[in-house]
Scaffold this active site. Structure first.
Site, PDB file in Angstrom:
ATOM      1  N   TYR A  70     -36.269 -18.780  76.398  1.00  0.00           N
ATOM      2  CA  TYR A  70     -35.005 -18.751  77.138  1.00  0.00           C
ATOM      3  C   TYR A  70     -34.160 -17.549  76.711  1.00  0.00           C
ATOM      4  O   TYR A  70     -33.754 -16.719  77.531  1.00  0.00           O
ATOM      5  CB  TYR A  70     -34.213 -20.055  76.917  1.00  0.00           C
ATOM      6  N   THR A 125     -32.006 -22.658  82.109  1.00  0.00           N
ATOM      7  CA  THR A 125     -31.070 -22.642  80.981  1.00  0.00           C
ATOM      8  C   THR A 125     -31.442 -23.490  79.767  1.00  0.00           C
ATOM      9  O   THR A 125     -30.700 -23.467  78.777  1.00  0.00           O
ATOM     10  CB  THR A 125     -29.679 -23.119  81.454  1.00  0.00           C
ATOM     11  N   THR A 131     -25.440 -15.326  76.939  1.00  0.00           N
ATOM     12  CA  THR A 131     -25.339 -16.390  75.930  1.00  0.00           C
ATOM     13  C   THR A 131     -25.381 -15.825  74.510  1.00  0.00           C
ATOM     14  O   THR A 131     -25.979 -14.766  74.271  1.00  0.00           O
ATOM     15  CB  THR A 131     -26.508 -17.385  76.127  1.00  0.00           C
ATOM     16  N   ASP A 132     -24.798 -16.567  73.576  1.00  0.00           N
ATOM     17  CA  ASP A 132     -24.868 -16.163  72.161  1.00  0.00           C
ATOM     18  C   ASP A 132     -26.311 -16.166  71.659  1.00  0.00           C
ATOM     19  O   ASP A 132     -26.634 -15.534  70.649  1.00  0.00           O
ATOM     20  CB  ASP A 132     -23.995 -17.072  71.275  1.00  0.00           C
ATOM     21  N   GLU A 133     -27.201 -16.878  72.376  1.00  0.00           N
ATOM     22  CA  GLU A 133     -28.575 -17.019  71.883  1.00  0.00           C
ATOM     23  C   GLU A 133     -29.357 -15.713  71.919  1.00  0.00           C
ATOM     24  O   GLU A 133     -30.395 -15.593  71.272  1.00  0.00           O
ATOM     25  CB  GLU A 133     -29.302 -18.113  72.675  1.00  0.00           C
ATOM     26  N   LYS A 145     -32.925 -14.055  78.697  1.00  0.00           N
ATOM     27  CA  LYS A 145     -31.505 -13.718  78.869  1.00  0.00           C
ATOM     28  C   LYS A 145     -31.215 -12.335  78.258  1.00  0.00           C
ATOM     29  O   LYS A 145     -30.426 -11.559  78.802  1.00  0.00           O
ATOM     30  CB  LYS A 145     -30.600 -14.781  78.226  1.00  0.00           C
TER      31      LYS A 145
HETATM   32  P1  NAD Z   1     -27.268 -25.064  84.736  1.00  0.00           P
HETATM   33  O1  NAD Z   1     -28.713 -25.243  84.454  1.00  0.00           O
HETATM   34  O2  NAD Z   1     -26.369 -26.246  84.761  1.00  0.00           O
HETATM   35  O3  NAD Z   1     -27.088 -24.315  86.129  1.00  0.00           O
HETATM   36  C1  NAD Z   1     -27.920 -23.274  86.562  1.00  0.00           C
HETATM   37  C2  NAD Z   1     -27.772 -23.149  88.079  1.00  0.00           C
HETATM   38  O4  NAD Z   1     -28.573 -22.054  88.508  1.00  0.00           O
HETATM   39  C3  NAD Z   1     -28.271 -24.383  88.838  1.00  0.00           C
HETATM   40  O5  NAD Z   1     -27.332 -24.769  89.811  1.00  0.00           O
HETATM   41  C4  NAD Z   1     -29.560 -23.925  89.470  1.00  0.00           C
HETATM   42  O6  NAD Z   1     -29.850 -24.578  90.702  1.00  0.00           O
HETATM   43  C5  NAD Z   1     -29.286 -22.450  89.664  1.00  0.00           C
HETATM   44  N1  NAD Z   1     -30.506 -21.658  89.746  1.00  0.00           N
HETATM   45  C6  NAD Z   1     -31.588 -21.704  88.926  1.00  0.00           C
HETATM   46  N2  NAD Z   1     -32.526 -20.836  89.338  1.00  0.00           N
HETATM   47  C7  NAD Z   1     -32.023 -20.220  90.439  1.00  0.00           C
HETATM   48  C8  NAD Z   1     -32.528 -19.233  91.320  1.00  0.00           C
HETATM   49  N3  NAD Z   1     -33.746 -18.685  91.138  1.00  0.00           N
HETATM   50  N4  NAD Z   1     -31.762 -18.839  92.357  1.00  0.00           N
HETATM   51  C9  NAD Z   1     -30.547 -19.397  92.559  1.00  0.00           C
HETATM   52  N5  NAD Z   1     -30.022 -20.341  91.767  1.00  0.00           N
HETATM   53  C10 NAD Z   1     -30.746 -20.740  90.709  1.00  0.00           C
HETATM   54  O7  NAD Z   1     -26.784 -23.984  83.695  1.00  0.00           O
HETATM   55  P2  NAD Z   1     -25.366 -23.723  83.009  1.00  0.00           P
HETATM   56  O8  NAD Z   1     -25.330 -24.424  81.722  1.00  0.00           O
HETATM   57  O9  NAD Z   1     -24.287 -23.918  84.002  1.00  0.00           O
HETATM   58  O10 NAD Z   1     -25.513 -22.168  82.683  1.00  0.00           O
HETATM   59  C11 NAD Z   1     -25.015 -21.183  83.587  1.00  0.00           C
HETATM   60  C12 NAD Z   1     -25.168 -19.814  82.955  1.00  0.00           C
HETATM   61  O11 NAD Z   1     -24.460 -19.766  81.726  1.00  0.00           O
HETATM   62  C13 NAD Z   1     -26.613 -19.450  82.627  1.00  0.00           C
HETATM   63  O12 NAD Z   1     -26.804 -18.087  82.935  1.00  0.00           O
HETATM   64  C14 NAD Z   1     -26.717 -19.669  81.117  1.00  0.00           C
HETATM   65  O13 NAD Z   1     -27.687 -18.815  80.544  1.00  0.00           O
HETATM   66  C15 NAD Z   1     -25.314 -19.323  80.677  1.00  0.00           C
HETATM   67  N6  NAD Z   1     -24.846 -19.983  79.461  1.00  0.00           N
HETATM   68  C16 NAD Z   1     -24.903 -21.353  79.336  1.00  0.00           C
HETATM   69  C17 NAD Z   1     -24.385 -21.954  78.195  1.00  0.00           C
HETATM   70  C18 NAD Z   1     -24.374 -23.461  78.025  1.00  0.00           C
HETATM   71  O14 NAD Z   1     -23.998 -23.953  76.958  1.00  0.00           O
HETATM   72  N7  NAD Z   1     -24.722 -24.250  79.033  1.00  0.00           N
HETATM   73  C19 NAD Z   1     -23.842 -21.177  77.166  1.00  0.00           C
HETATM   74  C20 NAD Z   1     -23.804 -19.782  77.334  1.00  0.00           C
HETATM   75  C21 NAD Z   1     -24.300 -19.203  78.487  1.00  0.00           C
HETATM   76  P1  TYD Z   2     -28.845 -27.787  73.460  1.00  0.00           P
HETATM   77  O1  TYD Z   2     -27.737 -28.586  74.068  1.00  0.00           O
HETATM   78  O2  TYD Z   2     -30.208 -27.946  74.022  1.00  0.00           O
HETATM   79  O3  TYD Z   2     -28.381 -26.282  73.470  1.00  0.00           O
HETATM   80  P2  TYD Z   2     -29.065 -24.974  72.777  1.00  0.00           P
HETATM   81  O4  TYD Z   2     -30.454 -25.289  72.398  1.00  0.00           O
HETATM   82  O5  TYD Z   2     -29.002 -23.994  73.901  1.00  0.00           O
HETATM   83  O6  TYD Z   2     -28.193 -24.621  71.619  1.00  0.00           O
HETATM   84  O7  TYD Z   2     -28.955 -28.140  71.912  1.00  0.00           O
HETATM   85  C1  TYD Z   2     -27.845 -27.976  71.036  1.00  0.00           C
HETATM   86  C2  TYD Z   2     -28.293 -28.359  69.641  1.00  0.00           C
HETATM   87  O8  TYD Z   2     -28.610 -29.755  69.644  1.00  0.00           O
HETATM   88  C3  TYD Z   2     -29.537 -27.628  69.187  1.00  0.00           C
HETATM   89  O9  TYD Z   2     -29.444 -27.360  67.780  1.00  0.00           O
HETATM   90  C4  TYD Z   2     -30.655 -28.626  69.425  1.00  0.00           C
HETATM   91  C5  TYD Z   2     -29.970 -29.954  69.206  1.00  0.00           C
HETATM   92  N1  TYD Z   2     -30.508 -31.072  70.021  1.00  0.00           N
HETATM   93  C6  TYD Z   2     -30.866 -32.260  69.379  1.00  0.00           C
HETATM   94  O10 TYD Z   2     -30.726 -32.390  68.157  1.00  0.00           O
HETATM   95  N2  TYD Z   2     -31.363 -33.267  70.150  1.00  0.00           N
HETATM   96  C7  TYD Z   2     -31.530 -33.153  71.493  1.00  0.00           C
HETATM   97  O11 TYD Z   2     -32.022 -34.118  72.131  1.00  0.00           O
HETATM   98  C8  TYD Z   2     -31.138 -31.929  72.130  1.00  0.00           C
HETATM   99  C9  TYD Z   2     -31.280 -31.762  73.608  1.00  0.00           C
HETATM  100  C10 TYD Z   2     -30.628 -30.903  71.355  1.00  0.00           C
END
Ligand code: NAD
Ligand code: TYD
Length: 389
Positions: A194, A130, A170-172, A198
């Site tokens: 990434y 992620t 994700t929005d990305e 996705k």
């Molecule tokens: P995270 O990295 O905290 O958690 C990911 C989990 O997936 C972990 O527990 C990891 O062990 C597990 N994992 C990784 N590879 C695996 C595999 N091959 N088999 C089984 N398990 C596996 O991530 P998160 O932030 O909780 O994100 C969860 C989902 O939401 C992802 O699909 C991500 O793309 C999506 N998402 C995240 C955000 C954000 O801001 N964090 C925003 C939008 C969408």
């Molecule tokens: P991040 O939490 O990595 O999420 P994403 O890249 O998926 O949006 O980063 C959020 C924003 O913060 C992004 O514009 C990158 C910036 N950022 C920093 O400025 N410093 C940092 O150390 C990190 C991890 C992110």
């Protein structure tokens, strides 16, 4: 406006839903929409992949707490960001309603066995690699889990005729947008490994709907904040550094913008989609709280009563997306609205990290250190001082 711990909102606030809708053409005769979302789980036995990670674990808690009959099987390989301590009280609290299986989503045999053994009727796929910065270091791992792993899950969904597959996206995947907001019908133009993987997963899900009539839905959420987020992401990294009086690295000139969504609002949105979403459809989930990174950094300093002189401007992430923004009106037409303002969400997140050092301290003192050195050491050595007075 320093943060006083324990002031965050009760997350069980009630909400109202004014409209009635139909689910795939069927009338919702037995329950009003509000009753249905509040009382009845959308499915009975869930496989939550990636449930030991940040958003997945919040979703598992949300579902177990809200619905007293559903059962959840967490399926997670425990990669660097998956952590069993995140789920530590669930067995004692929920007994047989909660099960953990350590497994890789790419392992079709193990996935298939889990589906059969636990009579799963719904898969919610959070499992993924992620972090954008890590995807720039090692794209192949992202392709394997995010694309091949999703494909393996879709195959098993087809084989075992699972009633529903929901993909967490994700929005990305849309790429950056300098003005306005993305709608679900916009083209996908991912710009880093990434988001490219996705987007690949989203395309596979839609292809399985189109080709095999698989019952899939997809949601595309914005940047989440809240409890149990691995401290590589911007908010927990900055908060935990600030708690230790360490500098916080803002990339580039700090003017990049993200939409920050409190994780509980995200979980509620998924719940809405599981109840009311149409098969084969995509739903954006954004909060509308777009914020520049430098503003985020100074707000966090403020909440923790730390000086903004701890902010450093460091070398940018290559190819960074300037701005993300989502139009969430399609989901809002189902009755969902985010309940947390940006400041509510940040306060609740900060409070959680203040009160739960037992969770993040061992992570930051473990393998994370190697990553931090690799990612930040050089950058910090020639960082510019804070532009915020
Ligand atoms: P995270 O990295 O905290 O958690 C990911 C989990 O997936 C972990 O527990 C990891 O062990 C597990 N994992 C990784 N590879 C695996 C595999 N091959 N088999 C089984 N398990 C596996 O991530 P998160 O932030 O909780 O994100 C969860 C989902 O939401 C992802 O699909 C991500 O793309 C999506 N998402 C995240 C955000 C954000 O801001 N964090 C925003 C939008 C969408
Ligand atoms: P991040 O939490 O990595 O999420 P994403 O890249 O998926 O949006 O980063 C959020 C924003 O913060 C992004 O514009 C990158 C910036 N950022 C920093 O400025 N410093 C940092 O150390 C990190 C991890 C992110």
């Amino acid at each position: 406006m320093g943060l006083i711990p324990n002031t965050h909102r009760n997350l069980k606030d009630s909400y109202t839903v004014s409209q009635y809708h139909t689910l795939n053409g069927r009338g919702l005769t037995d329950f009003s929409q509000e009753e249905m979302i509040r009382e009845k789980p959308p499915y009975q036995n869930f496989l939550v992949t990636g449930g030991a990670g940040f958003i997945g674990s919040n979703f598992v808690r949300y579902m177990l707490e809200k619905y007293t009959t559903c059962r959840i099987v967490v399926y997670d390989c425990l990669s660097y960001s998956g952590n069993l301590s995140t789920l530590r009280e669930l067995s004692a609290t929920y007994g047989e309603r909660y099960t953990f299986i350590q497994g890789d989503i790419c392992d079709e045999v193990q996935v298939g066995n889990a589906l059969m053994q636990h009579e799963i009727d719904c898969i919610v796929n959070f499992a993924a690699e992620t972090h954008v910065d890590r995807s720039l270091m090692d794209p192949g791992v992202f392709a394997r889990t995010n694309v091949m792993g999703t494909c393996a899950l879709l195959e098993q969904t087809r084989r075992y005729e699972i009633k529903r597959f929901h993909q967490i996206s994700t929005d990305e995947v849309y790429g950056q947008i300098l003005q306005g907001s993305f709608k679900e019908t916009d083209n996908l133009r991912p710009r880093n490994p990434y988001s490219a993987t996705k987007a690949g997963a989203d395309s596979l899900c839609l292809a399985y709907f189109n080709s095999f009539d698989l019952p899939i839905t997809i949601s595309r959420g914005s940047n989440n904040i809240g409890p149990y987020q691995y401290p590589e992401k911007v908010v927990p990294l900055f908060v935990t550094n600030l708690l230790d009086e360490l500098p916080i690295p803002v990339y580039g000139d700090g003017t990049y913008e993200r939409d920050y969504l409190y994780v509980h609002d995200h979980c509620e949105a998924i719940d809405y989609i599981l109840h009311l979403g149409q098969m084969g459809e995509v739903y954006n989930i954004g909060s509308g709280h777009e914020t520049k990174n430098i503003t985020l950094a100074s707000t966090l300093c403020d909440l923790l009563c730390k000086p903004t002189s701890l902010i450093r401007l460091v070398d940018d992430r290559p190819g960074q997306d300037r701005r993300y923004s989502l139009d969430s009106s399609k989901l809002e037409s189902l009755g969902w609205q985010p309940k947390h303002t940006l400041i509510d969400g940040l306060k609740a997140s900060v409070t959680w990290y203040v009160e739960n050092e037992w969770w993040w301290r061992p992570i930051k003192e473990g393998n994370f250190k190697v990553y931090f050195e690799r990612q930040y050491k050089q950058r910090m050595a020639h960082a510019a001082p804070s532009p915020v007075a």
